[in-house]
Design a protein around this motif. Structure first.
Motif, PDB file in Angstrom:
ATOM      1  N   ILE A 256       0.498  -0.933   0.070  1.00 41.91           N
ATOM      2  CA  ILE A 256      -0.191   0.482   0.083  1.00 41.91           C
ATOM      3  C   ILE A 256       0.531   1.061  -0.122  1.00 41.91           C
ATOM      4  O   ILE A 256       2.288   1.559   1.259  1.00 41.91           O
ATOM      5  N   CYS A 257       0.393   2.135  -0.445  1.00 43.25           N
ATOM      6  CA  CYS A 257       1.292   3.610  -0.688  1.00 43.25           C
ATOM      7  C   CYS A 257       0.652   4.271  -1.154  1.00 43.25           C
ATOM      8  O   CYS A 257      -0.099   4.526  -1.851  1.00 43.25           O
ATOM      9  N   VAL A 258       0.929   5.050  -0.077  1.00 45.36           N
ATOM     10  CA  VAL A 258      -0.054   6.450   0.037  1.00 45.36           C
ATOM     11  C   VAL A 258       0.979   7.520  -0.101  1.00 45.36           C
ATOM     12  O   VAL A 258       2.060   7.469  -0.206  1.00 45.36           O
ATOM     13  N   TYR A 259       0.209   8.852  -0.532  1.00 48.15           N
ATOM     14  CA  TYR A 259       0.655   9.614  -1.305  1.00 48.15           C
ATOM     15  C   TYR A 259       0.088  10.986  -1.291  1.00 48.15           C
ATOM     16  O   TYR A 259      -0.902  10.913  -1.177  1.00 48.15           O
TER      17      TYR A 259
ATOM     18  N   TYR B  96      -4.844  14.009  -1.510  1.00 42.93           N
ATOM     19  CA  TYR B  96      -3.645  12.519  -1.554  1.00 42.93           C
ATOM     20  C   TYR B  96      -4.500  10.887  -2.225  1.00 42.93           C
ATOM     21  O   TYR B  96      -6.489  11.633  -2.541  1.00 42.93           O
ATOM     22  N   GLY B  97      -4.017  10.293  -2.024  1.00 40.92           N
ATOM     23  CA  GLY B  97      -4.265   9.379  -2.801  1.00 40.92           C
ATOM     24  C   GLY B  97      -3.810   8.002  -2.134  1.00 40.92           C
ATOM     25  O   GLY B  97      -2.862   8.300  -1.069  1.00 40.92           O
ATOM     26  N   TYR B  98      -4.076   7.071  -2.254  1.00 42.41           N
ATOM     27  CA  TYR B  98      -3.171   5.366  -1.577  1.00 42.41           C
ATOM     28  C   TYR B  98      -3.707   4.366  -3.013  1.00 42.41           C
ATOM     29  O   TYR B  98      -4.208   4.779  -4.384  1.00 42.41           O
ATOM     30  N   GLU B  99      -2.614   3.685  -3.165  1.00 42.82           N
ATOM     31  CA  GLU B  99      -2.553   2.825  -4.440  1.00 42.82           C
ATOM     32  C   GLU B  99      -2.362   1.076  -3.287  1.00 42.82           C
ATOM     33  O   GLU B  99      -1.446   1.259  -2.388  1.00 42.82           O
TER      34      GLU B  99
ATOM     35  N   CYS C  87      -8.232   8.608  -5.179  1.00 39.96           N
ATOM     36  CA  CYS C  87      -7.266   9.901  -5.317  1.00 39.96           C
ATOM     37  C   CYS C  87      -8.966  10.284  -4.582  1.00 39.96           C
ATOM     38  O   CYS C  87      -9.906  10.799  -5.144  1.00 39.96           O
ATOM     39  N   TYR C  88      -8.277  11.097  -3.710  1.00 38.85           N
ATOM     40  CA  TYR C  88      -9.188  12.434  -2.626  1.00 38.85           C
ATOM     41  C   TYR C  88      -9.137  13.587  -2.809  1.00 38.85           C
ATOM     42  O   TYR C  88      -8.373  13.658  -2.375  1.00 38.85           O
ATOM     43  N   ASP C  89     -10.064  14.959  -2.957  1.00 37.45           N
ATOM     44  CA  ASP C  89      -9.857  15.578  -3.041  1.00 37.45           C
ATOM     45  C   ASP C  89     -10.035  16.579  -1.200  1.00 37.45           C
ATOM     46  O   ASP C  89      -9.891  14.987  -0.484  1.00 37.45           O
ATOM     47  N   LEU C  90      -8.769  17.397  -1.271  1.00 29.29           N
ATOM     48  CA  LEU C  90      -9.199  17.554   0.160  1.00 29.29           C
ATOM     49  C   LEU C  90     -10.580  17.267   1.284  1.00 29.29           C
ATOM     50  O   LEU C  90     -10.453  17.774   2.432  1.00 29.29           O
ATOM     51  N   GLU C  91     -11.616  18.073   0.289  1.00 29.94           N
ATOM     52  CA  GLU C  91     -12.831  17.645   1.501  1.00 29.94           C
ATOM     53  C   GLU C  91     -13.045  15.414   0.894  1.00 29.94           C
ATOM     54  O   GLU C  91     -14.272  15.561   1.970  1.00 29.94           O
ATOM     55  N   LYS C  92     -11.879  15.013   1.057  1.00 25.44           N
ATOM     56  CA  LYS C  92     -12.226  13.834   1.400  1.00 25.44           C
ATOM     57  C   LYS C  92     -13.204  12.834   0.476  1.00 25.44           C
ATOM     58  O   LYS C  92     -13.810  11.898   0.938  1.00 25.44           O
ATOM     59  N   LYS C  93     -13.636  12.974  -1.070  1.00 26.52           N
ATOM     60  CA  LYS C  93     -14.239  12.968  -1.829  1.00 26.52           C
ATOM     61  C   LYS C  93     -13.795  12.291  -3.173  1.00 26.52           C
ATOM     62  O   LYS C  93     -12.651  12.939  -3.609  1.00 26.52           O
TER      63      LYS C  93
END
Length: 99
Positions: free
Chosen positions: A58-61, A67-70, A84-90
């Motif tokens: 798991i890679c968080v970036y 932010y997002g994760y792969e 990938c999420y925007d700053l409002e976690k959507k």
């Protein structure tokens, strides 16, 4: 830098997948969980366990949009899931690895 523990929700998921390291056991009986004791490891220990036992990396970036994760296979790097999420976690980008 302090070592962060996984959340109780993540600890519960780890238990369901077979993680049970006795040295990280905590009494969670007062926290409205169906378990009396739960193994709550540091994030790095959980990440290493996933890599070594489930072949998952798991890679968080951080990116310009938020932010997002792969999630990928640890042995060959094949992407399994990315979000990938925007700053409002959507979520604004989500794929199951089919690129």
């Amino acid at each position: 830098m302090t070592e962060e523990l996984v959340t109780l929700e993540t600890a519960k998921l780890l238990k369901e997948k077979g993680f049970n390291e006795r040295k990280y056991i905590m009494d969670v009986s007062t926290l409205l969980y169906c378990y009396r004791y739960l193994s709550v490891p540091p994030q790095s220990v959980a990440q290493k366990w996933l890599r070594e036992t489930k072949n998952i990396h798991i890679c968080v970036y951080n990116c310009a949009c938020g932010y997002g994760y792969e999630i990928s296979k640890a042995d060959n790097g094949k992407r399994v899931y990315i979000t990938c999420y925007d700053l409002e976690k959507k979520p604004f980008v989500q794929t199951n690895g089919e690129e």
